[in-house]
Design an enzyme around this catalytic site. Structure first.
Site, PDB file in Angstrom:
ATOM      1  N   LYS A 146      -9.528  -3.830  -5.243  1.00  0.00           N
ATOM      2  CA  LYS A 146      -9.421  -2.410  -4.902  1.00  0.00           C
ATOM      3  C   LYS A 146      -9.818  -1.567  -6.115  1.00  0.00           C
ATOM      4  O   LYS A 146      -9.331  -1.800  -7.223  1.00  0.00           O
ATOM      5  CB  LYS A 146      -7.974  -2.075  -4.534  1.00  0.00           C
ATOM      6  CG  LYS A 146      -7.761  -1.506  -3.140  1.00  0.00           C
ATOM      7  CD  LYS A 146      -6.313  -1.110  -2.944  1.00  0.00           C
ATOM      8  CE  LYS A 146      -6.045  -0.635  -1.552  1.00  0.00           C
ATOM      9  NZ  LYS A 146      -4.648  -0.191  -1.367  1.00  0.00           N
TER      10      LYS A 146
HETATM   11  O1  G3P Z   1      -1.813   1.380   0.144  1.00  0.00           O
HETATM   12  C1  G3P Z   1      -2.671   2.449   0.404  1.00  0.00           C
HETATM   13  C2  G3P Z   1      -2.028   3.472   1.333  1.00  0.00           C
HETATM   14  O2  G3P Z   1      -1.700   2.832   2.528  1.00  0.00           O
HETATM   15  C3  G3P Z   1      -0.824   4.175   0.709  1.00  0.00           C
HETATM   16  O3  G3P Z   1      -0.086   4.840   1.707  1.00  0.00           O
HETATM   17  O4  G3P Z   1       1.985   6.085   2.396  1.00  0.00           O
HETATM   18  O5  G3P Z   1       1.507   5.707  -0.078  1.00  0.00           O
HETATM   19  O6  G3P Z   1       0.104   7.308   1.275  1.00  0.00           O
HETATM   20  P1  G3P Z   1       0.925   6.031   1.307  1.00  0.00           P
END
Ligand code: G3P
Length: 218
Positions: A83
């Site tokens: 990533k």
């Molecule tokens: O892991 C990437 C993404 O899914 C993060 O989600 O909820 O931290 O915005 P969030």
């Protein structure tokens, strides 16, 4: 649509992987920190549980350091997807790593133009963050729709749309309707997808009526 789990918690991954519904895993530095585990050890363990792509994020912000870290992460297991953030340095690192046959997930995507750049850089996956756009009063799902339209206009763009920052079952449904290739789903949201009160009510009624027959099947 493929289901990835968005967590670094081994027990959650193992439990859901046993359902046969899990096609991959995504982690990020915040999720790894939350797990309290050694980063490379937990990625290796996740890769041994789930055969599909397992995203592991670099911590560097300059191209050469990102490439070095990405190569180290890719060396953990064949199903690691490196990533990188959607910056010019991340795009350059994506170009190099993808040319070496490494899966790359370009993350922190908030516009269709960013997604187009990631696809041109050879990204395997692009991760538009739906929830974080919703958080600032925008409609995050519109970004998935826009990227789908852009990518479908050009056969050369092979990057998969990995809907991220999923916060609810509605996000999962809407991402599928919008044509996302993947949704990366927090464990609690994934578990809730099977739940509906009318299913519970109907099953209770079926079992009650069956019991009245006095019969058994085996
Ligand atoms: O892991 C990437 C993404 O899914 C993060 O989600 O909820 O931290 O915005 P969030």
């Amino acid at each position: 649509m493929k289901f990835f789990i968005d967590t670094a918690e081994i027990n959650e991954i193992r439990e859901l992987a046993d359902t046969g519904m899990v096609d991959g895993v995504t982690t990020n530095p915040s999720l790894v920190a939350k797990s309290g585990r050694d980063f490379k050890e937990v990625i290796a363990e996740i890769c041994s549980i789930v055969e599909g792509p397992v995203s592991a994020e670099v911590a560097a912000i300059e191209t050469e350091a990102m490439i070095s870290e990405g190569r180290a992460l890719a060396g953990i297991a064949k199903n690691v997807a490196v990533k990188v953030p959607l910056t010019w340095d991340g795009l350059r690192a994506c170009r190099t790593l993808s040319s070496e046959g490494t899966m790359v997930n370009v993350t922190l995507c908030f516009s269709a133009n960013q997604a187009l750049l990631a696809a041109k850089a050879g990204a395997t996956f692009i991760s538009p963050f739906i929830g974080r756009l919703d958080d600032i009063g925008l409609i995050g799902m519109e970004l998935i729709e826009e990227i789908r339209i852009v990518f479908d206009n050009y056969d050369a763009l092979k990057t998969e749309i990995l809907a991220a920052s999923i916060r609810s079952p509605a996000h999962v449904k809407e991402a599928a309707m919008a044509g996302a290739d993947v949704s990366t789903i927090p464990p609690a949201v994934l578990k809730s997808l099977a739940q509906h009160p009318l299913t519970d009510k109907g099953l209770t009624a079926f079992l009650s009526d069956w019991k009245k027959t006095g019969q058994t099947i085996v």
